[in-house]
Design a protein around this motif. Structure first.
Motif, mmCIF file in Angstrom:
data_model
loop_
_atom_site.group_PDB
_atom_site.id
_atom_site.type_symbol
_atom_site.label_atom_id
_atom_site.label_comp_id
_atom_site.label_asym_id
_atom_site.label_seq_id
_atom_site.Cartn_x
_atom_site.Cartn_y
_atom_site.Cartn_z
ATOM 1 N N LEU A 1 26.788 39.334 41.031
ATOM 2 C CA LEU A 1 26.209 39.308 42.368
ATOM 3 C C LEU A 1 25.180 38.195 42.519
ATOM 4 C CD1 LEU A 1 25.776 43.152 42.928
ATOM 5 C CD2 LEU A 1 27.502 41.669 43.936
ATOM 6 N N GLY A 2 24.732 37.654 41.408
ATOM 7 C CA GLY A 2 23.761 36.573 41.463
ATOM 8 C C GLY A 2 24.376 35.206 41.658
ATOM 9 N N TYR A 3 25.680 35.065 41.426
ATOM 10 C CA TYR A 3 26.261 33.720 41.493
ATOM 11 C C TYR A 3 27.544 33.623 42.304
ATOM 12 C CZ TYR A 3 29.369 35.390 37.717
ATOM 13 O OH TYR A 3 30.268 36.101 36.966
ATOM 14 N N ALA A 4 28.245 34.737 42.524
ATOM 15 C CA ALA A 4 29.594 34.668 43.092
ATOM 16 C C ALA A 4 29.577 34.549 44.613
ATOM 17 C CB ALA A 4 30.395 35.899 42.682
ATOM 18 N N ASP A 5 30.567 33.831 45.134
ATOM 19 C CA ASP A 5 30.837 33.844 46.571
ATOM 20 C C ASP A 5 31.559 35.124 46.965
ATOM 21 O OD1 ASP A 5 29.837 31.203 47.075
ATOM 22 O OD2 ASP A 5 31.656 30.425 46.147
ATOM 23 N N ARG A 6 32.295 35.661 45.994
ATOM 24 C CA ARG A 6 33.113 36.840 46.252
ATOM 25 C C ARG A 6 33.304 37.579 44.944
ATOM 26 N NH1 ARG A 6 38.894 36.821 46.673
ATOM 27 N NH2 ARG A 6 38.794 34.547 46.563
ATOM 28 N N LEU A 7 33.260 38.921 44.982
ATOM 29 C CA LEU A 7 33.472 39.733 43.789
ATOM 30 C C LEU A 7 34.705 40.597 44.014
ATOM 31 C CD1 LEU A 7 30.728 41.561 41.741
ATOM 32 C CD2 LEU A 7 32.970 42.573 42.082
ATOM 33 N N VAL A 8 35.662 40.472 43.107
ATOM 34 C CA VAL A 8 36.923 41.213 43.194
ATOM 35 C C VAL A 8 36.949 42.252 42.076
ATOM 36 C CG1 VAL A 8 39.443 41.046 43.152
ATOM 37 C CG2 VAL A 8 38.079 39.183 44.136
ATOM 38 N N VAL A 9 37.315 43.491 42.399
ATOM 39 C CA VAL A 9 37.393 44.570 41.409
ATOM 40 C C VAL A 9 38.861 44.869 41.120
ATOM 41 C CG1 VAL A 9 36.715 46.930 40.837
ATOM 42 C CG2 VAL A 9 35.236 45.530 42.295
ATOM 43 N N VAL A 10 39.208 44.843 39.829
ATOM 44 C CA VAL A 10 40.580 45.088 39.402
ATOM 45 C C VAL A 10 40.605 46.313 38.495
ATOM 46 C CG1 VAL A 10 42.516 44.183 38.052
ATOM 47 C CG2 VAL A 10 41.252 42.674 39.589
ATOM 48 N N ARG A 11 41.536 47.206 38.776
ATOM 49 C CA ARG A 11 41.718 48.394 37.935
ATOM 50 C C ARG A 11 43.199 48.706 37.848
ATOM 51 N NH1 ARG A 11 39.543 52.156 40.995
ATOM 52 N NH2 ARG A 11 41.557 53.058 41.576
ATOM 53 N N ASP A 12 43.675 48.968 36.640
ATOM 54 C CA ASP A 12 45.079 49.326 36.429
ATOM 55 C C ASP A 12 46.023 48.300 37.061
ATOM 56 O OD1 ASP A 12 44.202 51.616 35.136
ATOM 57 O OD2 ASP A 12 44.249 52.808 36.967
ATOM 58 N N SER A 13 45.711 47.010 36.808
ATOM 59 C CA SER A 13 46.544 45.891 37.250
ATOM 60 C C SER A 13 46.676 45.791 38.772
ATOM 61 C CB SER A 13 47.942 45.973 36.617
ATOM 62 O OG SER A 13 47.849 45.858 35.215
ATOM 63 N N ALA A 14 45.682 46.275 39.485
ATOM 64 C CA ALA A 14 45.699 46.186 40.946
ATOM 65 C C ALA A 14 44.301 45.852 41.449
ATOM 66 C CB ALA A 14 46.174 47.500 41.564
ATOM 67 N N VAL A 15 44.241 45.133 42.557
ATOM 68 C CA VAL A 15 42.963 44.862 43.207
ATOM 69 C C VAL A 15 42.572 46.104 44.000
ATOM 70 C CG1 VAL A 15 41.775 43.467 44.938
ATOM 71 C CG2 VAL A 15 43.366 42.383 43.336
ATOM 72 N N VAL A 16 41.441 46.710 43.658
ATOM 73 C CA VAL A 16 41.021 47.942 44.339
ATOM 74 C C VAL A 16 39.902 47.691 45.346
ATOM 75 C CG1 VAL A 16 41.764 49.441 42.460
ATOM 76 C CG2 VAL A 16 39.442 48.529 42.446
ATOM 77 N N ASP B 1 49.503 42.432 43.389
ATOM 78 C CA ASP B 1 48.266 41.950 43.992
ATOM 79 C C ASP B 1 47.900 40.587 43.419
ATOM 80 O OD1 ASP B 1 48.116 44.262 45.432
ATOM 81 O OD2 ASP B 1 46.586 45.213 44.180
ATOM 82 N N VAL B 2 47.155 39.819 44.191
ATOM 83 C CA VAL B 2 46.807 38.456 43.809
ATOM 84 C C VAL B 2 45.297 38.325 43.684
ATOM 85 C CG1 VAL B 2 46.842 36.040 44.566
ATOM 86 C CG2 VAL B 2 48.858 37.473 44.892
ATOM 87 N N VAL B 3 44.849 37.658 42.609
ATOM 88 C CA VAL B 3 43.443 37.290 42.459
ATOM 89 C C VAL B 3 43.382 35.781 42.269
ATOM 90 C CG1 VAL B 3 42.744 39.505 41.466
ATOM 91 C CG2 VAL B 3 43.455 37.653 39.949
ATOM 92 N N GLY B 4 42.306 35.186 42.735
ATOM 93 C CA GLY B 4 42.181 33.750 42.571
ATOM 94 C C GLY B 4 40.964 33.211 43.286
ATOM 95 N N ALA B 5 40.875 31.895 43.314
ATOM 96 C CA ALA B 5 39.757 31.207 43.949
ATOM 97 C C ALA B 5 40.286 29.982 44.680
ATOM 98 C CB ALA B 5 38.714 30.794 42.912
ATOM 99 N N ALA B 6 39.686 29.708 45.823
ATOM 100 C CA ALA B 6 40.020 28.498 46.573
ATOM 101 C C ALA B 6 39.211 27.331 46.027
ATOM 102 C CB ALA B 6 39.712 28.709 48.058
ATOM 103 N N ARG B 7 39.637 26.116 46.336
ATOM 104 C CA ARG B 7 38.872 24.943 45.936
ATOM 105 C C ARG B 7 37.456 25.057 46.497
ATOM 106 N NH1 ARG B 7 42.157 20.390 44.530
ATOM 107 N NH2 ARG B 7 40.210 19.235 44.316
ATOM 108 N N GLY B 8 36.470 24.840 45.642
ATOM 109 C CA GLY B 8 35.078 24.927 46.069
ATOM 110 C C GLY B 8 34.509 26.326 46.077
ATOM 111 N N GLU B 9 35.300 27.327 45.635
ATOM 112 C CA GLU B 9 34.850 28.721 45.662
ATOM 113 C C GLU B 9 34.570 29.204 44.244
ATOM 114 O OE1 GLU B 9 36.246 32.893 47.817
ATOM 115 O OE2 GLU B 9 37.768 31.594 46.919
ATOM 116 N N LEU B 10 33.523 30.016 44.083
ATOM 117 C CA LEU B 10 33.150 30.625 42.803
ATOM 118 C C LEU B 10 33.369 32.130 42.931
ATOM 119 C CD1 LEU B 10 31.938 30.749 39.994
ATOM 120 C CD2 LEU B 10 29.689 30.322 40.991
ATOM 121 N N VAL B 11 34.395 32.640 42.260
ATOM 122 C CA VAL B 11 34.810 34.037 42.391
ATOM 123 C C VAL B 11 34.625 34.751 41.057
ATOM 124 C CG1 VAL B 11 36.747 35.587 42.897
ATOM 125 C CG2 VAL B 11 36.458 33.481 44.204
ATOM 126 N N ALA B 12 34.053 35.952 41.110
ATOM 127 C CA ALA B 12 33.950 36.812 39.929
ATOM 128 C C ALA B 12 34.970 37.928 40.054
ATOM 129 C CB ALA B 12 32.548 37.390 39.809
#
Length: 501
Positions: free
Chosen positions: A193-208, A17-28
Motif C-alpha cells: 500500500l506504500g508503493y503500488a498504483d494498484r493491489l491485486v489479491v489472488v487466491r486459488d489461482s483466481a483474482v478475488v 483471470d488475468v493479472v498484469g501491469a500497464a506500461r508506467g504502472e506499478l502493481v502489487a
C-alpha cells in the motif's frame, strides 16, 4: 499464458483471470502460498528463455521482460559492469563483424544506467562486496540494459531493512515512470500500500479482489481498512466440511501429559550461514492434541519440523527435543524415528545442486555447508535464466526440487499411525492437491490419532483447514514463533498474525 504488448505485460492464471501491469504502472499482486502466482514466475522464465541465445528473429523482436527473483542473480567474482551486461555483452566490431567485448563501452553504458538510477555504484566494483540494496540496483540496471519493457519482482524487499525498502520502492516508482510495466509479487499488503498504483489479491489461482490507490489515498486509517480487507480476501475460502471431531477445552488439554517439547530451537540457512531459518522456536504438544503451525513463504514453519526431524533442513541446529519428558537425540532420521517421531509431507523439499553443464544432482542439507565453503554453490551464483549463455555456464546453483506427489503415502500413513509405535506425527501440507473425499479421509485419520492418545503437528499455509482441524494453531514468520490462536478462530485473525509487514 503471458502476453507482452506495448501496453505492458499480462499473465493468465489457471482460472482464466488475468493479472498484469500497464506500461508506467506499478502493481502489487498479493497471494498466499499456493495461490497460483507460480504461473507468473514460470511464464516469465519461459518468456526470457524464448529470447535467449538461439532464439528466432521473431522472438528476439518481442518486448523484453526482466525477472528479479528471490535469490539475487549476480556473479560474485564479476564487477558491476560485467553483471549488468552478463549474456548481453557490448561487442567490438570490424565493419559488420563482431569480435571481442568492448569493455570501454560496456563500462560507460553501465555508468550511465547507474547514474540514471541515482546509484553511487561504479562499474568496476566487485559484486561480492555489495549489500542487498545495491544488488537489487544492479538487477534493475541489467533490466534497463536489455531494454526491458516490463519487470517482474518476487518479494524484492524481503531482506531489506525498513529504510532500504523505502528507498528501493521509490526507485521502482522511478523505473515505472520510464514507461516500464512493474509487477511485484508479495505477501506484504501493508508494504504494498506504500508503493503500488494498484493491489491485486489472488487466491486459488483466481483474482478475488482489486484495490486501486484511490481506496487508500486518504490516509493511514483508509490504508488499514484496505489491509484488513486484503487479509480477509486472502483466506476467505468457501466453507468446507470439517473433521468429525470435538476439540477438547484448553484446560483439559493442559492437564494431559506432554508428548513432545521442543525448546529454544534454531537452525541456519545452509546457503547463508548468517541467516536463521528458525529462530529460538518453542513448541509443546500434549497427548491427544493436534497442533497447527501456520506460515507463509520463508516463515520457517515446515523447516522447523524438518530440522528437528533428522536435521533434514538447515544446518548447525541448536536447542533440545524431549519426548514423554525425556530428552532425545533427533540429529538423524533414524534417531528421530526411534525417539517416537515421524515426518511426512506432500511437498517435502530436497536440495539440488546444478553443476557446470546443467547436470542437477540431489544433495542432502547436511552436505550443503561443505559445498558452500568449497565455493561450489552460494545464493549469488543462483543465476536467473535471463543471464545469457555466460550466466548459465557459471558455477553451481541451488534450487528446491519438488518432484512428484506424496499424497497417497501421506494418507496411508495417517490411516495407520494410530496403531504404530510412534508417538508424534509431523506433517507438511497433508491435504495439498487432495480431492474432497481424500481430504475427509485425512481428517478422519487425524481424529483417530488424537483419540488414541498420540499427537499430530501440522505445518501448512491452509489457514482455514488448520483452524478446522487443530486444537490450536501457532503462527510463524521469519523463523520465529509469533503467537497462537485456538482452533475455530477467524482465519483473518491468524492471517494478521503471520503476515508480518
Amino acid at each position: 499464458m503471458s502476453t507482452e504488448t506495448d501496453g505492458g505485460v499480462m499473465f493468465t492464471l489457471a482460472s482464466g483471470d488475468v493479472v498484469g501491469a500497464a506500461r508506467g504502472e506499478l502493481v502489487a499482486v498479493c497471494g498466499e502460498n499456493g495461490s497460483g502466482l507460480d504461473v507468473v514466475l514460470r511464464e516469465t522464465t519461459d518468456r526470457i528463455l524464448a529470447r535467449g541465445p538461439g532464439s528466432t528473429d521473431a522472438t528476439a523482436r518481442l518486448p523484453a521482460t526482466a525477472l528479479i527473483g528471490r535469490r539475487r542473480g549476480l556473479t560474485p567474482a564479476f564487477d558491476v559492469a560485467e553483471n549488468v551486461f552478463l549474456g548481453n555483452e557490448r561487442k567490438k566490431r570490424l565493419g559488420p563483424i563482431p569480435f571481442g567485448i568492448d569493455w570501454e563501452r560496456t563500462r560507460a553504458d553501465t555508468a550511465e544506467i547507474l547514474q540514471g538510477l541515482g546509484s553511487s555504484l561504479t562499474p568496476r566494483m566487485r559484486a561480492r562486496g555489495l549489500g542487498e540494496y545495491d544488488r537489487l540496483v544492479v538487477e534493475l540496471a541489467r533490466a534497463i540494459a536489455r531494454s526491458a519493457t516490463s519487470v517482474v519482482l518476487d518479494e524484492p524487499a524481503e531482506r531489506l531493512g525498513e529504510a532500504d525498502a523505502g528507498r528501493f520502492f521509490r526507485l521502482l516508482r522511478s523505473v515505472a515512470e520510464r514507461g516500464i510495466a512493474v509487477l511485484v509479487l508479495t505477501q506484504k499488503p501493508r508494504q504494498a500500500l506504500g508503493y503500488a498504483d494498484r493491489l491485486v489479491v489472488v487466491r486459488d489461482s483466481a483474482v478475488v479482489a482489486e484495490h486501486p490507490r484511490s481506496e487508500w489515498a486518504d490516509g493511514v486509517a483508509a490504508a488499514e481498512r484496505v489491509r484488513a480487507n486484503v487479509l480477509n480476501e486472502l483466506v476467505d475460502r468457501a466453507p468446507r466440511p470439517g473433521p468429525d471431531r470435538e476439540s477438547a477445552s484448553p484446560a483439559d488439554i493442559a492437564a494431559r501429559p506432554e508428548l513432545l517439547r521442543i525448546a529454544d530451537w534454531s537452525t541456519h540457512d545452509p546457503l547463508d550461514p548468517e541467516s536463521l531459518l528458525v529462530d529460538s522456536a518453542d513448541l509443546v504438544v500434549r497427548a491427544g492434541e493436534i497442533v497447527g503451525i501456520a506460515g507463509l513463504r520463508r516463515s520457517g514453519a515446515q523447516a522447523f519440523l524438518l530440522s528437528v526431524y533428522g536435521n533434514s533442513a538447515g544446518t548447525k541446529p541448536t536447542g533440545t527435543v524431549s519426548v514423554r519428558g525425556a530428552e532425545v537425540k533427533t540429529d538423524t532420521v533414524e534417531r528421530a524415528i526411534a525417539a517416537g517421531l515421524y515426518f511426512a509431507s506432500t511437498d517435502a523439499p530436497q536440495y539440488r545442486v546444478r553443476f557446470v553443464g546443467g547436470i542437477a544432482v540431489p544433495v542432502s542439507s547436511s552436505k550443503l555447508p561443505g559445498l558452500v565453503k568449497a565455493g561450489l554453490v552460494d545464493r549469488d551464483s543462483d543465476l536467473g535464466p535471463g543471464d545469457g549463455w555466460g550466466g548459465r555456464l557459471l558455477g553451481a546453483v541451488r534450487s528446491l526440487s519438488r518432484e512428484g506427489s506424496q499424497g497417497d503415502q501421506v494418507r496411508g500413513l495417517v490411516k495407520e499411525f494410530a496403531a504404530s509405535e510412534r508417538q508424534v506425527l509431523l506433517l507438511g501440507d497433508p491435504t495439498a492437491g487432495a480431492t474432497p473425499a481424500e481430504r475427509a479421509e485425512v481428517h478422519a485419520g487425524l481424529a483417530r490419532i488424537a483419540r488414541s492418545g498420540k499427537a499430530v503437528v501440522i505445518a501448512s499455509d491452509d489457514l482455514t483447514e488448520l483452524l478446522d482441524v487443530c486444537d490450536r494453531v501457532i503462527g510463524m514468520a521469519s523463523g520465529r514463533v509469533i503467537g497462537e490462536v485456538p482452533g475455530g478462530s477467524d482465519p483473518a485473525g491468524l492471517a494478521a498474525l503471520i503476515v508480518r509487514d
